[in-house]
Design a protein around this motif. Structure first.
Motif, mmCIF file in Angstrom:
data_model
loop_
_atom_site.group_PDB
_atom_site.id
_atom_site.type_symbol
_atom_site.label_atom_id
_atom_site.label_comp_id
_atom_site.label_asym_id
_atom_site.label_seq_id
_atom_site.Cartn_x
_atom_site.Cartn_y
_atom_site.Cartn_z
ATOM 1 N N PRO A 130 -13.277 0.525 8.646
ATOM 2 C CA PRO A 130 -13.891 1.784 8.188
ATOM 3 C C PRO A 130 -12.915 2.948 8.349
ATOM 4 C CG PRO A 130 -15.407 0.559 9.584
ATOM 5 C CD PRO A 130 -14.084 -0.144 9.667
ATOM 6 N N ILE A 131 -13.042 3.907 7.481
ATOM 7 C CA ILE A 131 -12.155 5.073 7.516
ATOM 8 C C ILE A 131 -12.446 5.879 8.768
ATOM 9 C CG2 ILE A 131 -11.522 7.195 6.317
ATOM 10 C CD1 ILE A 131 -12.236 5.802 3.700
ATOM 11 N N ARG A 132 -11.391 6.212 9.510
ATOM 12 C CA ARG A 132 -11.535 6.954 10.760
ATOM 13 C C ARG A 132 -11.642 8.454 10.512
ATOM 14 N NH1 ARG A 132 -9.824 3.470 14.870
ATOM 15 N NH2 ARG A 132 -10.084 1.342 14.120
ATOM 16 N N SER A 133 -12.078 9.169 11.545
ATOM 17 C CA SER A 133 -12.242 10.623 11.416
ATOM 18 C C SER A 133 -10.904 11.338 11.317
ATOM 19 C CB SER A 133 -13.019 11.166 12.625
ATOM 20 O OG SER A 133 -12.331 10.883 13.828
ATOM 21 N N TYR A 134 -9.811 10.716 11.796
ATOM 22 C CA TYR A 134 -8.510 11.371 11.750
ATOM 23 C C TYR A 134 -7.717 10.970 10.505
ATOM 24 C CZ TYR A 134 -7.274 6.849 13.863
ATOM 25 O OH TYR A 134 -7.141 5.504 14.123
ATOM 26 N N GLU A 135 -8.384 10.327 9.547
ATOM 27 C CA GLU A 135 -7.721 9.895 8.323
ATOM 28 C C GLU A 135 -8.295 10.621 7.111
ATOM 29 O OE1 GLU A 135 -6.467 5.283 9.261
ATOM 30 O OE2 GLU A 135 -8.520 5.706 8.605
ATOM 31 N N ASN A 136 -7.453 10.783 6.086
ATOM 32 C CA ASN A 136 -7.889 11.344 4.819
ATOM 33 C C ASN A 136 -8.438 10.219 3.953
ATOM 34 O OD1 ASN A 136 -7.399 12.082 1.844
ATOM 35 N ND2 ASN A 136 -7.145 14.055 2.877
ATOM 36 N N ALA A 137 -9.715 10.323 3.599
ATOM 37 C CA ALA A 137 -10.386 9.219 2.902
ATOM 38 C C ALA A 137 -9.737 8.922 1.551
ATOM 39 C CB ALA A 137 -11.868 9.562 2.711
ATOM 40 N N THR A 138 -9.379 9.971 0.829
ATOM 41 C CA THR A 138 -8.768 9.759 -0.492
ATOM 42 C C THR A 138 -7.426 9.051 -0.375
ATOM 43 O OG1 THR A 138 -9.860 11.759 -1.283
ATOM 44 C CG2 THR A 138 -8.038 10.912 -2.606
ATOM 45 N N LEU A 139 -6.616 9.503 0.597
ATOM 46 C CA LEU A 139 -5.314 8.877 0.780
ATOM 47 C C LEU A 139 -5.444 7.431 1.238
ATOM 48 C CD1 LEU A 139 -3.033 11.615 2.380
ATOM 49 C CD2 LEU A 139 -2.823 10.562 0.130
ATOM 50 N N VAL A 140 -6.440 7.144 2.067
ATOM 51 C CA VAL A 140 -6.632 5.771 2.524
ATOM 52 C C VAL A 140 -6.870 4.848 1.334
ATOM 53 C CG1 VAL A 140 -8.190 4.232 3.801
ATOM 54 C CG2 VAL A 140 -7.441 6.370 4.829
ATOM 55 N N ARG A 141 -7.719 5.268 0.409
ATOM 56 C CA ARG A 141 -8.032 4.421 -0.750
ATOM 57 C C ARG A 141 -6.822 4.296 -1.677
ATOM 58 N NH1 ARG A 141 -12.808 7.696 -0.112
ATOM 59 N NH2 ARG A 141 -14.525 6.409 0.676
ATOM 60 N N LEU A 142 -6.117 5.403 -1.914
ATOM 61 C CA LEU A 142 -4.956 5.350 -2.791
ATOM 62 C C LEU A 142 -3.845 4.487 -2.208
ATOM 63 C CD1 LEU A 142 -4.755 9.048 -4.061
ATOM 64 C CD2 LEU A 142 -5.523 7.034 -5.336
ATOM 65 N N LEU A 143 -3.560 4.668 -0.905
ATOM 66 C CA LEU A 143 -2.509 3.894 -0.265
ATOM 67 C C LEU A 143 -2.879 2.412 -0.173
ATOM 68 C CD1 LEU A 143 -1.507 6.386 2.581
ATOM 69 C CD2 LEU A 143 -0.156 5.774 0.565
ATOM 70 N N PHE A 144 -4.169 2.122 -0.045
ATOM 71 C CA PHE A 144 -4.580 0.725 -0.026
ATOM 72 C C PHE A 144 -4.304 0.059 -1.376
ATOM 73 C CE2 PHE A 144 -7.890 -2.465 -0.901
ATOM 74 C CZ PHE A 144 -7.576 -3.389 0.080
ATOM 75 N N GLN A 145 -4.605 0.787 -2.450
ATOM 76 C CA GLN A 145 -4.330 0.234 -3.776
ATOM 77 C C GLN A 145 -2.833 0.061 -3.994
ATOM 78 O OE1 GLN A 145 -6.258 2.735 -6.649
ATOM 79 N NE2 GLN A 145 -8.337 2.344 -5.827
ATOM 80 N N LEU A 146 -2.040 1.044 -3.530
ATOM 81 C CA LEU A 146 -0.599 0.952 -3.685
ATOM 82 C C LEU A 146 -0.026 -0.218 -2.889
ATOM 83 C CD1 LEU A 146 2.097 2.058 -4.736
ATOM 84 C CD2 LEU A 146 2.103 3.643 -2.766
ATOM 85 N N SER A 147 -0.422 -0.341 -1.644
ATOM 86 C CA SER A 147 0.101 -1.429 -0.814
ATOM 87 C C SER A 147 -0.366 -2.783 -1.340
ATOM 88 C CB SER A 147 -0.332 -1.240 0.639
ATOM 89 O OG SER A 147 -1.751 -1.236 0.731
ATOM 90 N N SER A 148 -1.591 -2.863 -1.886
ATOM 91 C CA SER A 148 -2.071 -4.124 -2.451
ATOM 92 C C SER A 148 -1.233 -4.527 -3.656
ATOM 93 C CB SER A 148 -3.547 -3.989 -2.846
ATOM 94 O OG SER A 148 -4.350 -3.729 -1.709
ATOM 95 N N ALA A 149 -0.865 -3.537 -4.492
ATOM 96 C CA ALA A 149 -0.029 -3.844 -5.657
ATOM 97 C C ALA A 149 1.351 -4.326 -5.240
ATOM 98 C CB ALA A 149 0.074 -2.603 -6.553
ATOM 99 N N ILE A 150 1.934 -3.685 -4.223
ATOM 100 C CA ILE A 150 3.252 -4.097 -3.733
ATOM 101 C C ILE A 150 3.197 -5.490 -3.139
ATOM 102 C CG2 ILE A 150 5.057 -3.573 -2.058
ATOM 103 C CD1 ILE A 150 4.428 -0.619 -2.431
ATOM 104 N N ASN A 151 2.170 -5.735 -2.319
ATOM 105 C CA ASN A 151 2.049 -7.045 -1.675
ATOM 106 C C ASN A 151 1.834 -8.162 -2.709
ATOM 107 O OD1 ASN A 151 2.329 -5.933 0.884
ATOM 108 N ND2 ASN A 151 0.124 -5.545 1.078
ATOM 109 N N GLN A 152 1.074 -7.865 -3.758
ATOM 110 C CA GLN A 152 0.845 -8.877 -4.790
ATOM 111 C C GLN A 152 2.105 -9.142 -5.613
ATOM 112 O OE1 GLN A 152 -2.387 -7.885 -7.362
ATOM 113 N NE2 GLN A 152 -2.386 -9.866 -8.412
#
Length: 827
Positions: free
Chosen positions: A696-718
Motif C-alpha cells: 500500500p502507498i505510504r503517507s511519505y510517498e507521492n501516490a501519483t509518482l508511485v503508480r507512474l514509477l511502478f509502470q516504468l519499472s515494470s516496462a524496464i523489467n519486462q
C-alpha cells in the motif's frame, strides 16, 4: 435610619459584583481589603458567602472563581503573590473570618456536596462518627433530603477551601506545569504550617475588640434524633469547654479548636471517599447492631417508608470517585506535614501523672493526630487507589504518598550522622510501635503493589523506577525485621495468654474525649497490633502474611518478570544498535528493508532512547537485589531460575513466540501469551512477505509518482528480464553487484525454505529494478536540494545528474565488496 441599614448590605454586594466584572484582579483585592477593614461585621455578613464562592468557585463546579489550582507563580507572578497575600492566615480574608466569628454567625453548607459516605449516612439520618458534623445538621421541616450543615465562618471558609480541590477538578488546567507550583498547593502548605506548627504554638487570631478573643463554636441541640456510627467521642476541647465559652475564652482552647477543625476538614474532604460497603466494613459489630435497632424502632413507630427508602439509598450507594494526581500530591503534603507535626512532640515525662497535668493541649493533639484522625481513612483511600488507579506511570504520585506515610523517620527532627561513605540509614527500634500499629500499611499495601507490578510493563523505565523505589524503601536495614516482628505479634495465639480473652477490639475513634484523662497505657504489644488490624479489616478478615509462602511466591514471580524485562530491554538495545550500525545511505530515503517489509520490532523505548534502556536495567537490577535482601532469597538460585526462564532465545538472540497451545485451527494464545504481548515481552515476527512494489502507498510517498514509477519499472523489467537474469547468474564481481541491487535477498532466502512463499511471491525473487524509492517526499526534497546547491557552483543539471549516478555507483561497488550477506545463489 433602619431602612438604609437594611439596604446597604445589598448595595455593597451589588457594588462588589460589578467591580468583579469590570476591575482588574489587583484592584479588586485592594478594594476588598478596604471593605473588610472599614465595614462592620453586620454588613460584611451578607457578602461573606458570595465572596467565598467567588474565590474558591461554586460547589457544582460551574463558577471557577480565582482558579487557584491553575494560578502559578511563573506564569502570573503578580496575581499569584496578591492571591497568597489576600488568603494568608494573617491576611484580609482571614481577618474577615475572625470578625464574623466573633459575632457567632452561621452559614449553610449543603449536605449533598459532602463526601459520598457521609452524605449517604446523613440522608438516612445516621450521624457520622466524626465530631465535625455533630450539632450542625439541619433538616427541612418537610422531612426531605435537602439538609444543610450550619457552620461558623471559620468552618465555612475551610469547607469551601478544602472541597474546591474536588469540585473544581474539571476546570481548565495548565498543562506541563507541576500542581505543586500552584497557589492552591502553596496555601495548603501555609495553612498546615500556621495551624499545625512544628515549633511553638499557633498564633492567636487578630481581634477587633481589645483584649477579646474569638469564641469557638458553641454546642447546639440537634434538630432530629441521630444514631451515631460509633460511640462518638466529643470534641478535642470538650474537656476544656463544656459549655459555650465567653468572649474571653482560654487562648489555648481556641488554638487547639482551630487546629483540630483544619485537620478534620482536610481529612474529611480529601480522604473520606470510598464505597459504602467499605465504609460499613470499618464499623464494629455492636455499632451495626445499634444502627439496626434504631432502624427497627423508626420503622415500627412510623409504619411508613422513609426509613426503608433511606435504608435502600444507603445500601444502593456506591461512590464513583476517581482521585486526580493533584489530589494525591496535596494529600502527600498533608501526610508529610503531619509526620513532622507529630514528631515535634516533646519527650514524654517519666511520670504518667505529671504527663496529664503538664502536657499542653497542642502536645496532646500531636500525640493522637495520626492514629485518631488520619490512619483509618488514609488506609482505605490508599486501598482504593491501589485497586482502581490505571496501570501507568501516573501511579507514581500514589506510590510516593504511601512511601511518605510508612517512613515517619524521614521527618523526624534528629539529623543522621555524617559519614565518609554513604550507607543506608538503619531504622531505629523506637519506630517499632509505629510500624506495629500501622502493620497493614506495610504488609497489605505491599502485597497490593506486588499485584500491580506483576501486571505492568517493567521494560518501561518509569515502571521500573517504581519497583525500585518500593524495594529500596523496604530494604532499609532493620525495617523488614520489625515488620516481621509485628506479624508475629498479630499471629500470636489468643489462648496463650488467658487475661486477653473476652476483650473487645475497639476502633481508635471509640472512647472519650481526646484530652480527657488518659486511659492506662496498653503494654500488650500483641493486643495493639490485633486491635489495629481488626479495626481496619474487621475481625473476620483473613490476614495474608507478608513473609508467608503465598507472598513469597509473588515475589519470585516478580523477580522472574524482572529478569524477563531485563532481557527484553537488552534485546531492544541490541536491535537498536544493529539497526543504527546497518543503516545505509538509502535508509534516509525510506528505502531500507525494514521500511519495505512493513514490520514493527520495537516499542516505546525506541522513541525514548538508549539512556532510558540503561536506566531500566539499572533500576531492575537494584530492585532485584533489594528484594533478595528483604525476603532473604538466594541470589544464585534466583539467577539460575531467571536464566532457565529466559533460555527461550534462538540463535539470533530473539525472543520466542508468545506462549501458545496448538489446536486444529493453529496456535491459540494462552492468558500468559496475551500478557506477554501486551507488555512487549514477546511478539510474533510479522513481516510483509509479498512484492515490495505492491505494498500500500505510504503517507511519505507521492501516490501519483508511485503508480507512474511502478509502470516504468515494470516496462524496464519486462524488456530487459533476460539480460538481468544473465548478469545475476555470473559468479564474478559484476554478478554480485547485480544480485545486490536487482534481487530481494530476504525473499530469496525465505523462498528456498518456504515453497508456498516461493509460489506466492516468485516475481519478487527474479532480478528486477524498483524505482519506488524515488516517490518518497524525502528523496524528492533531497534531489531538489542537491540540484539547488549545484546551481550555486554553476554546475548544470546534466553534470549534476552524472555526479549523483557516479557517486551512487561507487557506493554500490563498495557495499557489494564489503557485504558478506549477499552471496552468489547456489543452483
Amino acid at each position: 435610619m433602619a431602612v438604609p441599614h437594611l439596604q446597604q448590605p445589598s448595595f455593597l454586594l451589588a457594588s462588589l459584583k460589578a467591580d468583579c466584572m469590570n476591575k482588574p484582579f489587583a484592584q479588586r483585592c485592594h478594594d476588598l481589603e478596604i471593605v473588610i477593614e472599614d465595614f462592620p461585621a453586620k454588613e460584611l455578613h451578607a457578602i461573606f458567602p458570595w465572596l467565598v464562592e467567588n474565590i474558591f468557585g461554586s460547589l457544582d463546579g460551574i463558577i471557577i472563581g480565582w482558579n487557584l489550582r491553575c494560578l502559578h507563580g511563573r506564569a502570573n507572578p503578580t496575581e499569584y503573590a496578591i492571591a497568597l497575600d489576600f488568603l494568608d492566615p494573617s491576611g484580609p480574608m482571614m481577618k474577615l473570618v475572625y470578625k464574623l466569628q466573633a459575632e457567632e454567625y452561621r452559614y449553610e453548607f449543603p449536605v449533598s456536596y459532602l463526601p459520598g459516605p457521609v452524605k449517604a449516612s446523613m440522608q438516612e439520618r445516621v450521624l457520622p462518627e466524626c465530631s465535625l458534623y455533630h450539632n450542625k445538621v439541619q433538616f427541612p421541616p418537610s422531612g426531605g433530603v435537602g439538609s444543610n450543615l450550619a457552620l461558623n465562618p471559620f468552618e465555612y471558609y475551610m469547607f469551601y477551601f478544602a472541597i474546591s480541590l474536588i469540585t473544581q477538578r474539571n476546570s481548565p488546567t495548565t498543562h506541563h506545569v507541576s500542581p505543586s507550583n500552584s497557589a492552591y498547593f502553596s496555601l495548603v502548605d501555609t495553612y498546615l504550617k500556621w495551624f499545625l506548627p512544628t515549633e511553638g504554638s499557633v498564633l492567636p487570631p487578630p481581634s477587633s475588640n481589645p483584649g477579646g478573643g474569638i469564641p469557638s463554636p458553641a454546642p447546639r441541640s440537634p434538630a432530629v434524633p441521630f444514631t451515631s456510627y460509633g460511640i462518638h467521642h466529643t470534641s478535642l476541647l470538650k474537656r476544656h469547654i463544656a459549655h459555650q465559652p465567653s468572649v474571653n475564652a482560654d487562648p489555648a482552647s481556641q488554638e487547639i479548636w482551630r487546629s483540630e477543625t483544619v485537620l478534620k476538614v482536610f481529612v474529611e474532604m480529601w480522604l473520606h471517599h470510598y464505597s459504602l460497603e467499605m465504609y460499613q466494613k470499618m464499623q464494629s459489630p455492636h455499632v451495626k447492631l445499634e444502627v439496626l435497632h434504631y432502624r427497627l424502632s423508626i420503622s415500627s413507630t412510623h409504619h411508613s417508608s422513609p426509613a426503608q427508602s433511606g435504608y435502600q439509598a444507603l445500601h444502593a450507594y456506591q461512590e464513583s470517585f476517581k482521585p486526580t494526581e493533584e489530589h494525591v500530591l496535596v494529600i502527600r503534603l498533608l501526610v508529610k506535614h503531619l509526620h513532622a507535626f507529630a514528631n515535634s512532640l516533646k519527650p514524654e515525662p517519666l511520670s504518667p501523672s505529671a504527663h496529664s497535668h503538664t502536657a499542653s493541649p497542642l502536645e496532646e493533639f500531636k500525640r493522637v493526630v495520626i492514629p485518631r484522625f488520619v490512619q483509618q481513612k488514609l488506609y482505605i483511600f490508599l486501598q482504593h487507589c491501589f485497586g482502581h488507579w490505571p496501570l501507568d506511570a501516573s501511579f507514581r504520585a500514589v506510590l510516593e504518598m504511601w512511601l511518605s506515610y510508612v517512613q515517619p523517620w524521614r521527618y523526624a527532627p534528629e539529623k543522621p550522622l555524617q559519614s565518609a561513605e554513604p550507607q543506608p540509614r538503619s531504622v531505629s527500634e523506637k519506630w517499632a510501635p509505629f510500624i506495629q500499629e500501622n502493620l497493614l500499611m506495610y504488609t497489605k499495601l505491599f502485597v497490593g503493589f506486588l499485584n500491580r507490578a506483576l501486571r505492568t510493563d517493567l521494560v518501561s523505565a518509569k515502571n521500573a523506577l517504581m519497583v525500585f523505589r518500593v524495594a529500596k524503601v523496604f530494604a532499609q536495614p532493620n525495617l523488614a525485621e520489625m515488620i516481621q516482628k509485628g506479624e508475629q505479634l498479630f499471629l500470636e495465639p489468643e489462648l496463650v495468654i488467658p487475661h486477653r480473652q473476652h476483650r473487645i477490639f475497639m476502633t481508635p475513634t471509640l472512647g472519650g474525649s481526646f484530652l480527657s484523662s488518659w486511659p492506662p497505657a496498653i503494654t500488650d504489644a500483641s493486643f495493639k497490633v490485633k486491635s489495629h488490624v481488626y479495626c481496619l479489616e474487621g475481625q473476620e478478615s483473613q490476614y495474608k502474611q507478608m513473609f508467608g509462602p503465598e507472598v513469597r511466591n509473588l515475589v519470585l514471580r516478580l523477580a522472574q518478570l524482572i529478569g524477563q524485562a531485563q532481557q527484553t530491554a537488552k534485546s531492544i538495545s541490541d536491535h537498536s544498535a544493529e539497526t543504527m550500525a546497518s543503516q545505509s545511505f538509502l535508509s534516509w530515503f525510506r528505502f531500507s528493508p525494514s521500511d519495505m517489509n512493513g514490520s514493527y520490532t520495537g516499542n516505546d523505548l525506541d522513541e525514548i532512547g538508549q539512556d532510558s534502556i540503561k536506566k531500566t536495567d539499572e533500576y531492575l537490577e537494584k530492585a532485584q537485589e533489594y528484594l533478595c535482601q528483604i525476603f532473604r532469597l538466594n541470589e544464585a538460585q534466583l539467577t539460575q531460575m531467571i536464566m532457565n526462564c529466559g533460555a527461550a532465545q534462538d540463535e539470533n538472540g530473539k525472543k520466542q513466540l508468545p506462549d501458545c497451545i496448538e489446536s486444529e485451527d493453529g496456535l491459540i494464545l494462552t492468558p500468559l501469551g496475551r500478557y506477554q504481548i501486551i507488555n512487549g515481552l514477546r511478539r510474533f515476527e510479522i513481516e510483509y512477505q509479498g512484492d515490495t512494489d505492491l505494498q500500500p502507498i505510504r503517507s511519505y510517498e507521492n501516490a501519483t509518482l508511485v503508480r507512474l514509477l511502478f509502470q516504468l519499472s515494470s516496462a524496464i523489467n519486462q524488456r530487459f528480464a533476460d539480460q538481468m537474469e544473465i548478469l545475476c547468474s555470473r559468479e564474478d564481481f559484476i554478478g554480485r553487484l547485480c544480485r545486490y541491487h536487482l534481487t530481494n535477498p530476504f525473499l530469496a532466502e525465505k523462498g528456498r525454505h518456504s515453497p508456498a512463499l516461493k509460489q506466492r511471491s516468485g516475481r519478487s525473487q527474479r532480478p528486477r529494478i524498483s524505482l519506488r524509492f524515488l516517490a518518497s517526499y524525502r528523496t524528492l526534497l533531497s534531489l531538489f536540494m542537491i540540484y539547488f546547491i549545484a546551481s550555486w557552483f554553476c554546475i548544470g543539471p546534466l553534470a549534476c545528474t552524472f555526479i549523483i549516478l557516479l557517486g551512487y555507483l561507487l557506493y554500490a561497488i563498495v557495499m557489494t565488496f564489503f557485504t558478506e550477506r549477499w552471496k552468489p545463489h547456489q543452483h
